[in-house]
Design a protein around this motif. Structure first.
Motif, PDB file in Angstrom:
ATOM      1  N   LYS A  57       0.839  -1.198   0.000  1.00 27.50           N
ATOM      2  CA  LYS A  57       0.000   0.000   0.000  1.00 27.50           C
ATOM      3  C   LYS A  57       0.874   1.249   0.000  1.00 27.50           C
ATOM      4  O   LYS A  57       0.607   2.218  -0.729  1.00 27.50           O
ATOM      5  CB  LYS A  57      -0.921  -0.006   1.224  1.00 27.50           C
ATOM      6  CG  LYS A  57      -1.937  -1.132   1.256  1.00 27.50           C
ATOM      7  CD  LYS A  57      -2.704  -1.118   2.558  1.00 27.50           C
ATOM      8  CE  LYS A  57      -3.670  -2.305   2.654  1.00 27.50           C
ATOM      9  NZ  LYS A  57      -4.375  -2.354   3.953  1.00 27.50           N
ATOM     10  N   ARG A  86     -16.189   4.939   4.892  1.00 26.28           N
ATOM     11  CA  ARG A  86     -15.982   4.990   3.441  1.00 26.28           C
ATOM     12  C   ARG A  86     -16.873   6.066   2.805  1.00 26.28           C
ATOM     13  O   ARG A  86     -16.422   6.832   1.934  1.00 26.28           O
ATOM     14  CB  ARG A  86     -16.276   3.622   2.834  1.00 26.28           C
ATOM     15  CG  ARG A  86     -16.072   3.572   1.326  1.00 26.28           C
ATOM     16  CD  ARG A  86     -16.266   2.169   0.789  1.00 26.28           C
ATOM     17  NE  ARG A  86     -15.265   1.249   1.330  1.00 26.28           N
ATOM     18  CZ  ARG A  86     -15.185  -0.030   1.023  1.00 26.28           C
ATOM     19  NH1 ARG A  86     -16.070  -0.566   0.178  1.00 26.28           N
ATOM     20  NH2 ARG A  86     -14.253  -0.778   1.543  1.00 26.28           N
ATOM     21  N   GLU A 123      -7.824   0.759  13.748  1.00 22.03           N
ATOM     22  CA  GLU A 123      -9.220   0.874  14.169  1.00 22.03           C
ATOM     23  C   GLU A 123      -9.343   1.329  15.630  1.00 22.03           C
ATOM     24  O   GLU A 123     -10.242   2.097  15.967  1.00 22.03           O
ATOM     25  CB  GLU A 123      -9.957  -0.454  13.986  1.00 22.03           C
ATOM     26  CG  GLU A 123     -10.278  -0.812  12.543  1.00 22.03           C
ATOM     27  CD  GLU A 123      -9.069  -1.374  11.809  1.00 22.03           C
ATOM     28  OE1 GLU A 123      -8.012  -1.592  12.469  1.00 22.03           O
ATOM     29  OE2 GLU A 123      -9.156  -1.604  10.586  1.00 22.03           O
ATOM     30  N   ARG A 125      -5.818   4.861   8.845  1.00 23.48           N
ATOM     31  CA  ARG A 125      -6.576   3.822   9.564  1.00 23.48           C
ATOM     32  C   ARG A 125      -6.673   2.553   8.732  1.00 23.48           C
ATOM     33  O   ARG A 125      -6.525   1.433   9.248  1.00 23.48           O
ATOM     34  CB  ARG A 125      -7.973   4.365   9.881  1.00 23.48           C
ATOM     35  CG  ARG A 125      -8.832   3.483  10.790  1.00 23.48           C
ATOM     36  CD  ARG A 125     -10.172   4.180  11.008  1.00 23.48           C
ATOM     37  NE  ARG A 125     -10.929   3.568  12.061  1.00 23.48           N
ATOM     38  CZ  ARG A 125     -11.857   2.636  11.902  1.00 23.48           C
ATOM     39  NH1 ARG A 125     -12.103   2.172  10.680  1.00 23.48           N
ATOM     40  NH2 ARG A 125     -12.531   2.152  12.926  1.00 23.48           N
ATOM     41  N   TRP A 126      -6.905   2.717   7.447  1.00 23.87           N
ATOM     42  CA  TRP A 126      -7.036   1.575   6.545  1.00 23.87           C
ATOM     43  C   TRP A 126      -5.686   0.907   6.276  1.00 23.87           C
ATOM     44  O   TRP A 126      -5.564  -0.317   6.286  1.00 23.87           O
ATOM     45  CB  TRP A 126      -7.670   2.037   5.238  1.00 23.87           C
ATOM     46  CG  TRP A 126      -7.633   1.007   4.147  1.00 23.87           C
ATOM     47  CD1 TRP A 126      -8.373  -0.133   4.048  1.00 23.87           C
ATOM     48  CD2 TRP A 126      -6.787   1.020   2.981  1.00 23.87           C
ATOM     49  NE1 TRP A 126      -8.059  -0.820   2.901  1.00 23.87           N
ATOM     50  CE2 TRP A 126      -7.091  -0.137   2.229  1.00 23.87           C
ATOM     51  CE3 TRP A 126      -5.830   1.913   2.501  1.00 23.87           C
ATOM     52  CZ2 TRP A 126      -6.447  -0.418   1.020  1.00 23.87           C
ATOM     53  CZ3 TRP A 126      -5.192   1.632   1.306  1.00 23.87           C
ATOM     54  CH2 TRP A 126      -5.510   0.472   0.587  1.00 23.87           C
ATOM     55  N   ASP A 180      -4.254  -0.574   9.938  1.00 24.50           N
ATOM     56  CA  ASP A 180      -5.173  -1.240  10.873  1.00 24.50           C
ATOM     57  C   ASP A 180      -5.259  -0.496  12.206  1.00 24.50           C
ATOM     58  O   ASP A 180      -5.117  -1.078  13.281  1.00 24.50           O
ATOM     59  CB  ASP A 180      -4.737  -2.693  11.114  1.00 24.50           C
ATOM     60  CG  ASP A 180      -4.734  -3.511   9.830  1.00 24.50           C
ATOM     61  OD1 ASP A 180      -5.661  -3.340   9.018  1.00 24.50           O
ATOM     62  OD2 ASP A 180      -3.803  -4.328   9.646  1.00 24.50           O
ATOM     63  N   ALA A 196      -8.602   8.456   7.529  1.00 23.90           N
ATOM     64  CA  ALA A 196      -9.156   7.202   7.023  1.00 23.90           C
ATOM     65  C   ALA A 196      -8.095   6.402   6.268  1.00 23.90           C
ATOM     66  O   ALA A 196      -8.055   5.165   6.362  1.00 23.90           O
ATOM     67  CB  ALA A 196     -10.354   7.484   6.115  1.00 23.90           C
TER      68      ALA A 196
END
Length: 441
Positions: free
Chosen positions: A23, A356, A275, A269-270, A273, A266
Motif C-alpha cells: 500500500k 468509506r 481501528e 486507519r485503513w 489497521d 481514514a
C-alpha cells in the motif's frame, strides 16, 4: 494515576515507521507519478511562458489573467488554516476525542501552506521574479499592500505551525526512541537538541500559548482577514468586493480542512489497521463538524446571491446572474449540499454512517470548494467595473498545464505524509496515553 503506555500500544503507534507495505509503495508511486506529470507541463511553461495556460491576456483576446492557479492557492491556504485551527482547538478547548488526528492536522497545514506558496511561484511565470520583484518591494509596500500582508502573515503562520509541531514531537521521540530506526539517528539528534524531561511542562504551556495565537490569527488576520482582503478591498471588481468575503473564506477553509483530515485519517486507519487508535467515534465527530461548516458555507453563499440579485448595482447584479447561470457553480453547491444531506441523514439514522461514505463525501466537498473558489477568482475579473478590451471577455477553461499543477500539488501532499510517516509518529503519544489513562481510571 499512571499514564504508562503498553508496549503493544507503542508498537501500534510506530507501525508506519517500522513497516513497509505494498500500500505504501503504491501510494508512493502514485504521488511521484502525479508530481512527474506536473513537472513535465511546468517545464513547458518555463520554456514558452504563461501563454501555455491561456492566462497571458485579459478580455476578448484570451480570457483572464488569474484562474485555477489563484483559485488553488486560496484553496490550499484555506485547508492549511482550517487544519491548524482544528489542532489548536484540541489543545485550547480540550477536545480529547480528536487528539488522534491533531498532528495530522498540523502536518496538513505545513504541506498545504507549501503548496499554496508553490502556486505563487508557478503563477509569476519566471521564478526569479519573486527575488527581483517581491522581495525588494516588501520593506516599502508591506504597510499598505494587501499582497504584502498576505506574504507576511502566511510566512508567520508557517513559522508558528512549524514551531508548534517541533515542540510536540520532541516529547514523542524521546519516549519512543528505542522503537525508531537507527538510520535516522542524525535527524532525531537534531530534533532533540537540548531536550530534557524537565522541559515537558514548560513546553505544554508554550504550546498552549502558540495555539492561542493561532486561534486568534486565523479568523482575524488569515483566512478570515488578509486573504479575503486581497479581493474584498477592490471595489472595481463587482464579484469580489464586500465584507462577506471574510466569513465566506473562513467557512470554506474549515469545511475543506475537515474534509482533508477525514481523508488522511481514514487512509492511515485503513493502511495500518488503526481501528482502535482512530476509532469510528472520531469520524462521527468530524462528520458533525463538517456538516456544520458546510451549512455555514451554503448560508453565506445564499447571502451573496440574495444581495447580488435584489436591487443590486447593475454590475454586481450582472455578475451574480452570470454566476447563477454557470453550471459549474451549481455543481459546487450541489456537492456540498449533498454532503450536508448525507451527514444530516446519518445523524437521524446512525446505521447510514460509514467511514468509506464519509471519505467520498469529503472528497466531493473538496472538489466543490475548489470549483467555487476558482469561479470566484475568474468571475471577479470577468465582470469588473472597467474594461481593457472591447467586447465580452472570453470564457475561461483551465488548461492542461494548470490542471497538472493541481494534480502535482496533491501528489506533493501525499508524498509529504508518506515520508513524514517514516520518520515521526503521525499520531501523538498523548492520544494513546489519554486512552490508557481513561482505562486506568
Amino acid at each position: 494515576m499512571s499514564t504508562d503506555v503498553s508496549d503493544v500500544s507503542r508498537d501500534v503507534l510506530v507501525r508506519p515507521i517500522q513497516s513497509q507495505s505494498r500500500k505504501f509503495l503504491a501510494a508512493l508511486a502514485g504521488a511521484l507519478g502525479a508530481i512527474g506529470v506536473w513537472l513535465f507541463f511546468y517545464v513547458g511553461q518555463l520554456e514558452h511562458g504563461l501563454i501555455v495556460t491561456h492566462l497571458a491576456d485579459w478580455g476578448s483576446g484570451g480570457g483572464v489573467p488569474w484562474g485555477l492557479y489563484i483559485g488553488a492557492f486560496i484553496w490550499w491556504v484555506g485547508i492549511a488554516h482550517g487544519g491548524i485551527i482544528l489542532s489548536a482547538a484540541v489543545r485550547l478547548i480540550g477536545l480529547d476525542r480528536y487528539q488522534p488526528v491533531a498532528r495530522m492536522a498540523e502536518l496538513l497545514t505545513i504541506a498545504a501552506l507549501s503548496c499554496a506558496g508553490l502556486f505563487i511561484l508557478i503563477h509569476v511565470g519566471r521564478p526569479d521574479r519573486l527575488v527581483t520583484s517581491v522581495v525588494p518591494a516588501w520593506p516599502t509596500r508591506v504597510q499598505w499592500s494587501p499582497l504584502m500582508w498576505d506574504v507576511t502573515v502566511i510566512t508567520a503562520y508557517f513559522v508558528l505551525t512549524a514551531t508548534y509541531l517541533l515542540l510536540t514531537i520532541r516529547y514523542d521521540i524521546h519516549r519512543l526512541r528505542d522503537r525508531l530506526p537507527d538510520r535516522l539517528e542524525p535527524v532525531y539528534k537534531m530534533l532533540m537538541i537540548g531536550y530534557t524531561e524537565r522541559e515537558d511542562e514548560v513546553v505544554e504551556r508554550m504550546v498552549w500559548w502558540v495555539a492561542f495565537a493561532i486561534i486568534i490569527m486565523a479568523p482575524l488576520l488569515l483566512h478570515g482577514g488578509v486573504i479575503p482582503w486581497l479581493f474584498a478591498l477592490l471595489p472595481s471588481m463587482a464579484g469580489w468586493a464586500g465584507g462577506v468575503q471574510g466569513p465566506s473564506f473562513l467557512s470554506i477553509a474549515l469545511t475543506s480542512a475537515v474534509s482533508g483530515i477525514i481523508i488522511i485519517a481514514a487512509a492511515f486507519r485503513w493502511a495500518y489497521d488503526w481501528e482502535e487508535l482512530i476509532p469510528e467515534a472520531v469520524f462521527r465527530g468530524l462528520a458533525t463538524w463538517l456538516g456544520f461548516f458546510s451549512l455555514i458555507f451554503l448560508w453565506l453563499q445564499l447571502q451573496q446571491v440574495m444581495t447580488g440579485i435584489f436591487a443590486a448595482p447593475t454590475r454586481l447584479q450582472h455578475a451574480t446572474e452570470v454566476k447563477l447561470a454557470t453550471p459549474a457553480y451549481w455543481v459546487a453547491i450541489g456537492l456540498v449540499g449533498l454532503t450536508l444531506l448525507y451527514i444530516f441523514a446519518s445523524a437521524l439514522k446512525p446505521s447510514l454512517f460509514s467511514i468509506r461514505a464519509m471519505v467520498v463525501a469529503s472528497f466531493t466537498v473538496l472538489v466543490g470548494t475548489l470549483i467555487e473558489k476558482t469561479l470566484f477568482v475568474v468571475e471577479g475579473l470577468q465582470h469588473a467595473h472597467f474594461s481593457l478590451y472591447d467586447g465580452v471577455p472570453g470564457p475561461y477553461i483551465p488548461s492542461p498545464t494548470e490542471l497538472s499543477a493541481l494534480v502535482g500539488t496533491v501528489g506533493i501532499v501525499v508524498l509529504f505524509f508518506l515520508l513524514v510517516s517514516k520518520v515521526i509518529p503521525v499520531v501523538e503519544l498523548h492520544a494513546i496515553e489519554s486512552d490508557h489513562e481513561e482505562v486506568s481510571e
